[in-house]
Design a protein around this motif. Structure first.
Motif, mmCIF file in Angstrom:
data_model
loop_
_atom_site.group_PDB
_atom_site.id
_atom_site.type_symbol
_atom_site.label_atom_id
_atom_site.label_comp_id
_atom_site.label_asym_id
_atom_site.label_seq_id
_atom_site.Cartn_x
_atom_site.Cartn_y
_atom_site.Cartn_z
ATOM 1 N N ASP A 132 0.223 -1.440 0.347
ATOM 2 C CA ASP A 132 -0.071 0.076 -0.306
ATOM 3 C C ASP A 132 1.081 1.256 -0.430
ATOM 4 O O ASP A 132 0.774 2.581 0.970
ATOM 5 N N VAL A 133 1.573 0.828 -1.173
ATOM 6 C CA VAL A 133 2.726 2.084 -0.893
ATOM 7 C C VAL A 133 2.080 3.030 -1.935
ATOM 8 O O VAL A 133 2.300 2.506 -3.531
ATOM 9 N N GLN A 134 2.196 4.443 -1.865
ATOM 10 C CA GLN A 134 1.455 5.488 -2.846
ATOM 11 C C GLN A 134 3.121 6.152 -3.626
ATOM 12 O O GLN A 134 3.231 6.349 -2.888
ATOM 13 N N VAL A 135 2.738 6.137 -4.511
ATOM 14 C CA VAL A 135 3.774 6.687 -5.668
ATOM 15 C C VAL A 135 2.646 8.451 -6.770
ATOM 16 O O VAL A 135 1.827 8.014 -7.023
ATOM 17 N N ILE A 136 3.720 8.516 -6.637
ATOM 18 C CA ILE A 136 3.374 10.269 -7.539
ATOM 19 C C ILE A 136 4.948 10.260 -8.535
ATOM 20 O O ILE A 136 6.107 10.341 -8.251
ATOM 21 N N LEU A 137 4.235 9.931 -9.341
ATOM 22 C CA LEU A 137 4.559 9.625 -10.857
ATOM 23 C C LEU A 137 5.155 10.607 -11.777
ATOM 24 O O LEU A 137 4.434 11.240 -12.182
ATOM 25 N N GLY A 138 6.355 10.980 -11.319
ATOM 26 C CA GLY A 138 7.126 12.018 -12.382
ATOM 27 C C GLY A 138 8.115 12.628 -12.384
ATOM 28 O O GLY A 138 8.939 11.957 -11.462
ATOM 29 N N PRO A 139 8.116 13.725 -13.139
ATOM 30 C CA PRO A 139 7.878 13.931 -14.538
ATOM 31 C C PRO A 139 7.938 13.186 -15.554
ATOM 32 O O PRO A 139 9.038 12.227 -15.774
ATOM 33 N N LEU A 140 6.709 13.356 -16.841
ATOM 34 C CA LEU A 140 6.842 12.371 -17.694
ATOM 35 C C LEU A 140 7.450 12.079 -19.140
ATOM 36 O O LEU A 140 7.976 11.584 -19.410
ATOM 37 N N PHE A 141 7.718 13.884 -18.636
ATOM 38 C CA PHE A 141 7.977 14.304 -20.124
ATOM 39 C C PHE A 141 9.070 14.573 -20.394
ATOM 40 O O PHE A 141 9.638 16.161 -20.463
ATOM 41 N N THR A 142 10.759 14.466 -19.848
ATOM 42 C CA THR A 142 11.649 14.658 -19.507
ATOM 43 C C THR A 142 12.727 13.175 -20.382
ATOM 44 O O THR A 142 11.878 11.791 -20.712
ATOM 45 N N ALA A 143 14.042 13.901 -20.902
ATOM 46 C CA ALA A 143 14.765 12.903 -21.164
ATOM 47 C C ALA A 143 15.718 11.834 -19.897
ATOM 48 O O ALA A 143 15.652 12.271 -18.863
ATOM 49 N N ARG A 144 16.153 10.799 -20.775
ATOM 50 C CA ARG A 144 16.635 10.054 -19.576
ATOM 51 C C ARG A 144 17.994 10.406 -19.499
ATOM 52 O O ARG A 144 19.381 9.985 -20.002
ATOM 53 N N ALA A 145 18.592 11.553 -18.551
ATOM 54 C CA ALA A 145 19.420 12.359 -18.577
ATOM 55 C C ALA A 145 19.931 12.163 -17.783
ATOM 56 O O ALA A 145 21.246 12.643 -17.301
ATOM 57 N N LYS A 146 19.548 11.405 -16.665
ATOM 58 C CA LYS A 146 20.957 10.141 -15.595
ATOM 59 C C LYS A 146 20.638 9.012 -15.679
ATOM 60 O O LYS A 146 19.921 8.323 -15.601
ATOM 61 N N VAL A 147 21.097 8.099 -15.121
ATOM 62 C CA VAL A 147 21.535 7.500 -14.833
ATOM 63 C C VAL A 147 20.204 6.516 -14.463
ATOM 64 O O VAL A 147 19.765 5.440 -14.853
ATOM 65 N N GLU A 148 19.838 6.991 -13.354
ATOM 66 C CA GLU A 148 18.857 6.321 -12.430
ATOM 67 C C GLU A 148 17.141 6.356 -12.685
ATOM 68 O O GLU A 148 16.364 6.294 -12.634
ATOM 69 N N VAL A 149 17.308 7.134 -14.275
ATOM 70 C CA VAL A 149 16.182 7.326 -14.941
ATOM 71 C C VAL A 149 16.035 6.571 -16.315
ATOM 72 O O VAL A 149 15.268 6.737 -16.754
ATOM 73 N N ARG A 150 17.099 5.993 -16.382
ATOM 74 C CA ARG A 150 16.902 5.022 -18.536
ATOM 75 C C ARG A 150 15.896 4.463 -18.643
ATOM 76 O O ARG A 150 15.629 3.567 -19.707
ATOM 77 N N HIS A 151 15.169 3.967 -17.236
ATOM 78 C CA HIS A 151 14.166 2.830 -17.274
ATOM 79 C C HIS A 151 12.568 3.558 -17.892
ATOM 80 O O HIS A 151 11.982 3.115 -17.157
ATOM 81 N N ARG A 152 12.785 5.165 -17.865
ATOM 82 C CA ARG A 152 11.714 5.944 -17.893
ATOM 83 C C ARG A 152 10.964 5.737 -18.909
ATOM 84 O O ARG A 152 10.892 5.511 -20.296
ATOM 85 N N THR A 153 9.473 5.416 -18.515
ATOM 86 C CA THR A 153 8.869 4.755 -19.939
ATOM 87 C C THR A 153 7.226 5.365 -19.093
ATOM 88 O O THR A 153 6.113 5.195 -17.996
ATOM 89 N N MET A 154 6.782 6.419 -20.452
ATOM 90 C CA MET A 154 5.868 6.729 -20.070
ATOM 91 C C MET A 154 3.956 5.430 -19.905
ATOM 92 O O MET A 154 3.234 5.839 -19.656
ATOM 93 N N ARG A 155 4.527 4.012 -20.155
ATOM 94 C CA ARG A 155 3.789 2.696 -19.961
ATOM 95 C C ARG A 155 3.598 2.814 -18.132
ATOM 96 O O ARG A 155 2.517 2.325 -17.999
ATOM 97 N N ALA A 156 4.435 3.952 -17.201
ATOM 98 C CA ALA A 156 4.597 3.355 -16.452
ATOM 99 C C ALA A 156 3.055 3.688 -15.540
ATOM 100 O O ALA A 156 2.576 2.702 -14.910
ATOM 101 N N ALA A 157 2.466 4.583 -15.693
ATOM 102 C CA ALA A 157 1.060 4.945 -14.889
ATOM 103 C C ALA A 157 -0.081 3.412 -14.988
ATOM 104 O O ALA A 157 -0.616 2.951 -14.131
#
Length: 408
Positions: free
Chosen positions: A265-290
């Motif tokens: 029951d962990v809640q998530v504030i997701l985003g920002p979604l309109f960003t580049a993969r500008a650093k290593v820890e966001v390399r798996h960013r996907t618009m499908r996540a939501a």
């Protein structure tokens, strides 16, 4: 003043849509929501014809730096990060807000009437967040909940900031240890404070540990900046250890452990979604996540992290998330009721129902259709924004004090 918005397609969010519905505003709050036959409109009320339009609650951006990281102002308008102390629980975002940042006008144009303003993520513990409305002349006007949560950061940001200074924390181990030590000392501080009170002895107040104890006693939420799945799990472990209410912020790889987040029951504030993969820890960013998180049963909000993404693009992120699999009804909740409930603001904002703030937006149609726009915005019952079709732009109510000429 009483205002009746009539004839629109009313989407309360916490109830079924109402075709040809009525929203009655009495002063700063909503007095009634229902069909034309259900809602009595008193004599003398101002009537607004919303036929052909959608009527929704104002959107809530649950993670923004509006007013503390002023868009277009460069370093002089950036008060997001106090990078001098890894434990900044005493810092308050409210102290850095400029209500005349252009982003506040952008928010209204995007139908965003509330935002939770947060310190940045340079420190393991960044400071206290504040809930504001997006129209007002001063912070006194904007703020409707001065203390909402304490912002914390795991991962790359604090590791880099303090690693470059050759001081702790320079690793993920050090970041977690800094948070753990802070909460341990907060507990010890509370014990000493309570003992002194019981003995009737004086005790020196420490604002840092007072804030952390509000997290420990559940008064404030713990807003955890975290991207990678392993860091999200560290956030869960720390929350288990100290028993505070965890809200994952960003959650870029949350879709990889969506089942765990739902189970816990962990809640998530997701985003920002309109960003580049500008650093290593966001390399798996996907618009499908939501969509993945929502289908797993995770309560979800969507954020711009303004000014990382302009705040008026909040609804556009939801539109693309729907394109990539997010249920449309869930998308609207992710912009309204969900962020309000996550952060304990649902007694004021996030839906259309009697008794809460009259933050109401009239849209030209379904806001999840990219061709539609906010046509009129009310904040606390005040008419603060209108789109002028002839000019092709929005008009915002004046935020400045204008001295009236002397009368004789």
């Amino acid at each position: 003043m009483t205002i009746a918005i009539t004839g629109g397609y009313v989407v309360p969010v916490d109830g079924d849509p109402i075709d040809s519905g009525t929203v009655l505003i009495d002063g700063s709050t909503i007095a009634a929501v229902g069909t034309a036959t259900d809602v009595h409109i008193p004599d003398g009320a101002e009537r607004i014809d919303a036929r052909g339009q959608w009527v929704l609650p104002g959107f809530v951006d649950a993670h923004a730096h509006l007013g503390v990281h002023e868009d277009g102002e460069g370093w002089s308008g950036n008060d997001t990060n106090e990078k001098t102390d890894p434990n900044g629980a005493r810092f308050r975002a409210v102290d850095g807000i400029d209500p005349h940042e252009i982003g506040f006008d952008d928010a209204l144009a995007g139908g965003v009437t509330s935002a939770v303003i947060k310190p940045g993520s340079a420190n393991p513990i960044g400071g206290q967040t504040v809930a504001v409305k997006t129209w007002g002349r001063t912070a006194l006007d904007l703020v409707f909940r001065e203390q909402v949560s304490v912002k914390s950061a795991l991962g790359e940001n604090p590791k880099r900031v303090y690693g470059e200074k050759d001081k702790t924390p320079a690793t993920r181990l050090g970041v977690a240890a800094t948070i753990r030590e802070a909460f341990t000392e907060a507990r010890n501080y509370a014990a000493r404070r309570d003992h002194a009170a019981a003995e009737g002895k004086p005790f020196d107040t420490d604002l840092t540990y007072e804030a952390l104890n509000k997290v420990l006693d559940g008064t404030l939420a713990w807003d955890q900046h975290t991207h990678r799945a392993d860091d999200i799990v560290t956030a869960i472990r720390l929350a288990d250890e100290f028993g505070y209410r965890l809200i994952v912020n960003h959650g870029t790889e949350g879709h990889r452990i969506a089942d765990l987040l739902a189970e816990r029951d962990v809640q998530v504030i997701l985003g920002p979604l309109f960003t580049a993969r500008a650093k290593v820890e966001v390399r798996h960013r996907t618009m499908r996540a939501a969509g993945i998180l929502d289908r797993a049963g995770v309560r979800l909000a969507i954020t711009t992290d303004h000014p990382v993404v302009p705040i008026d693009f909040l609804v556009y992120q939801a539109i693309v998330a729907v394109k990539e699999g997010l249920d449309p009804a869930s998308a609207l909740r992710a912009l309204t009721a969900n962020p309000a409930a996550m952060l304990g603001l649902d007694d004021r904002v996030g839906s259309l129902r009697p008794g809460i703030d009259a933050d109401v937006v009239l849209w030209s149609g379904d806001p999840l259709d990219i061709y539609n726009r906010a046509m009129r915005v009310f904040v606390g019952g005040r008419d603060v924004y209108r789109f002028d079709p002839e000019r092709g732009e929005g008009v915002v109510a004046d935020r400045l004090y204008r001295e009236r000429p002397a009368t004789t």
